[in-house]
Design an enzyme around this catalytic site. Structure first.
Site, PDB file in Angstrom:
ATOM      1  N   ASN A  53     -57.277 -62.865 -84.583  1.00  0.00           N
ATOM      2  CA  ASN A  53     -57.547 -61.630 -83.848  1.00  0.00           C
ATOM      3  C   ASN A  53     -56.227 -60.886 -83.762  1.00  0.00           C
ATOM      4  OD1 ASN A  53     -58.067 -59.593 -82.054  1.00  0.00           O
ATOM      5  ND2 ASN A  53     -58.491 -60.916 -80.296  1.00  0.00           N
ATOM      6  N   LYS A  67     -55.630 -58.018 -82.638  1.00  0.00           N
ATOM      7  CA  LYS A  67     -55.512 -57.117 -81.466  1.00  0.00           C
ATOM      8  C   LYS A  67     -54.904 -55.779 -81.915  1.00  0.00           C
ATOM      9  CE  LYS A  67     -55.325 -61.166 -78.549  1.00  0.00           C
ATOM     10  NZ  LYS A  67     -54.907 -61.791 -77.287  1.00  0.00           N
ATOM     11  N   HIS A 108     -64.427 -60.150 -75.629  1.00  0.00           N
ATOM     12  CA  HIS A 108     -63.065 -60.674 -75.475  1.00  0.00           C
ATOM     13  C   HIS A 108     -62.576 -60.367 -74.062  1.00  0.00           C
ATOM     14  CE1 HIS A 108     -58.768 -61.251 -75.910  1.00  0.00           C
ATOM     15  NE2 HIS A 108     -59.036 -61.996 -76.950  1.00  0.00           N
ATOM     16  N   GLU A 123     -59.924 -59.289 -72.932  1.00  0.00           N
ATOM     17  CA  GLU A 123     -59.213 -58.007 -72.773  1.00  0.00           C
ATOM     18  C   GLU A 123     -60.204 -56.853 -72.701  1.00  0.00           C
ATOM     19  OE1 GLU A 123     -56.521 -58.649 -76.065  1.00  0.00           O
ATOM     20  OE2 GLU A 123     -55.668 -60.336 -74.936  1.00  0.00           O
ATOM     21  N   GLU A 149     -62.101 -68.939 -74.414  1.00  0.00           N
ATOM     22  CA  GLU A 149     -60.717 -68.498 -74.286  1.00  0.00           C
ATOM     23  C   GLU A 149     -60.369 -68.367 -72.805  1.00  0.00           C
ATOM     24  OE1 GLU A 149     -59.139 -66.319 -77.948  1.00  0.00           O
ATOM     25  OE2 GLU A 149     -60.276 -64.830 -76.858  1.00  0.00           O
ATOM     26  N   GLY A 186     -52.019 -65.443 -74.746  1.00  0.00           N
ATOM     27  CA  GLY A 186     -50.735 -64.750 -74.862  1.00  0.00           C
ATOM     28  C   GLY A 186     -49.684 -65.248 -73.891  1.00  0.00           C
ATOM     29  N   SER A 193     -53.219 -69.265 -76.977  1.00  0.00           N
ATOM     30  CA  SER A 193     -51.931 -69.871 -77.329  1.00  0.00           C
ATOM     31  C   SER A 193     -52.064 -71.046 -78.303  1.00  0.00           C
ATOM     32  CB  SER A 193     -51.158 -70.279 -76.067  1.00  0.00           C
ATOM     33  OG  SER A 193     -50.862 -69.137 -75.269  1.00  0.00           O
TER      34      SER A 193
END
Ligand code: 13P
Length: 247
Positions: free
Chosen positions: A9, A11, A93, A95, A165, A171, A210
């Protein structure tokens, strides 16, 4: 036996110039038994297709509109992604959920829209740190999945992927331990088993958060972890290829 899947991904990263080398290196470097995909920003779908077509590496997008067409400025539909021969599309996701207001209901609609267009949705679920500390990880993940099950039904997951996730691992460099991840993956699979043994046993459950070259093998070695959804490490060919090799 479920075939492993490693999906990058990207991003909000990349440029035509930077992508060129990365896509080529991934195309050339992927070997072995796992499926590999990259989810790139919309403007680079044509570039990804040109670079990867004819190879074993597939490509996809990071989001899709719940709408098929019309007055929805800024949106991109499933059929547009299909025009670029996308295989996968991420939906839900964290985010998108936290910064763009994608509710469980919106995510369920995006999942359905992806399937109508012939794409394979990768449904992302996961709890925040506060939710984990409150002991409600299972409830949160189950609620996120129930919304899609209620809308699409269990059989829709015969051609879908689920990615766990944990938000606190994305991250941050703080990976869920293989045991923590396995525990949630087992819970997710058990939820599907309630509705369909067959769908549950074939469903690919990815872990994301991560994942790096040095922790991928241990994570992917867990019985219910069928691959990974890779953020930062998917931007560095050497790292991404090492993760693919671990799968
Ligand atoms: P990182 O691998 O950078 O933690 O990102 C995970 C992720 O959000 C993939 O979708």
């Amino acid at each position: 036996m479920r075939r492993k899947l490693v999906a990058g991904n990207w991003k909000l990263n990349g440029s035509l110039a930077a992508n060129k080398g990365l896509l080529q290196a991934v195309r050339d470097g992927v070997k072995g038994q796992a499926d590999v995909a990259v989810c790139v920003p919309y403007p680079y779908l044509a570039q990804a297709r040109a670079a990867l077509e004819g190879s074993s590496v597939t490509w996809g997008a990071q989001d899709v509109s719940e709408h098929a067409q019309g007055a929805w400025t800024g949106e991109v539909s499933g059929s547009m992604l299909a025009d670029f021969a996308c295989r996968y599309v991420l939906v839900g996701h964290s985010e998108r959920r936290s910064f763009f207001g994608d509710t469980d209901t919106v995510v369920a609609a995006k999942f359905a829209a992806a399937q109508v267009a012939g794409l394979t949705p990768v449904l992302c679920v996961g709890e925040t740190l506060a939710e984990r500390e409150a002991g409600i990880t299972g409830e949160v993940v189950t609620r996120q999945i129930e919304a899609v099950l209620a809308n699409s039904g269990v059989d829709a997951f015969a051609s879908a992927v689920v990615a766990y996730e944990p938000v606190w691992a994305i991250g941050t460099g703080r990976t869920a331990s293989p045991e923590q991840a396995q525990e949630v993956h087992a819970l997710i699979r058990a939820r599907f088993e309630r509705d369909s043994q067959q769908v549950a046993s074939g469903l690919r459950l990815l872990y994301g958060g991560s994942v790096k070259a040095n922790n991928a093998a241990e994570l992917f070695g867990q019985p219910d972890i069928d691959g990974g959804l890779i953020g930062g490490a998917s931007l560095v060919a050497e790292d991404f290829l090492a993760i693919c090799a671990a799968a």
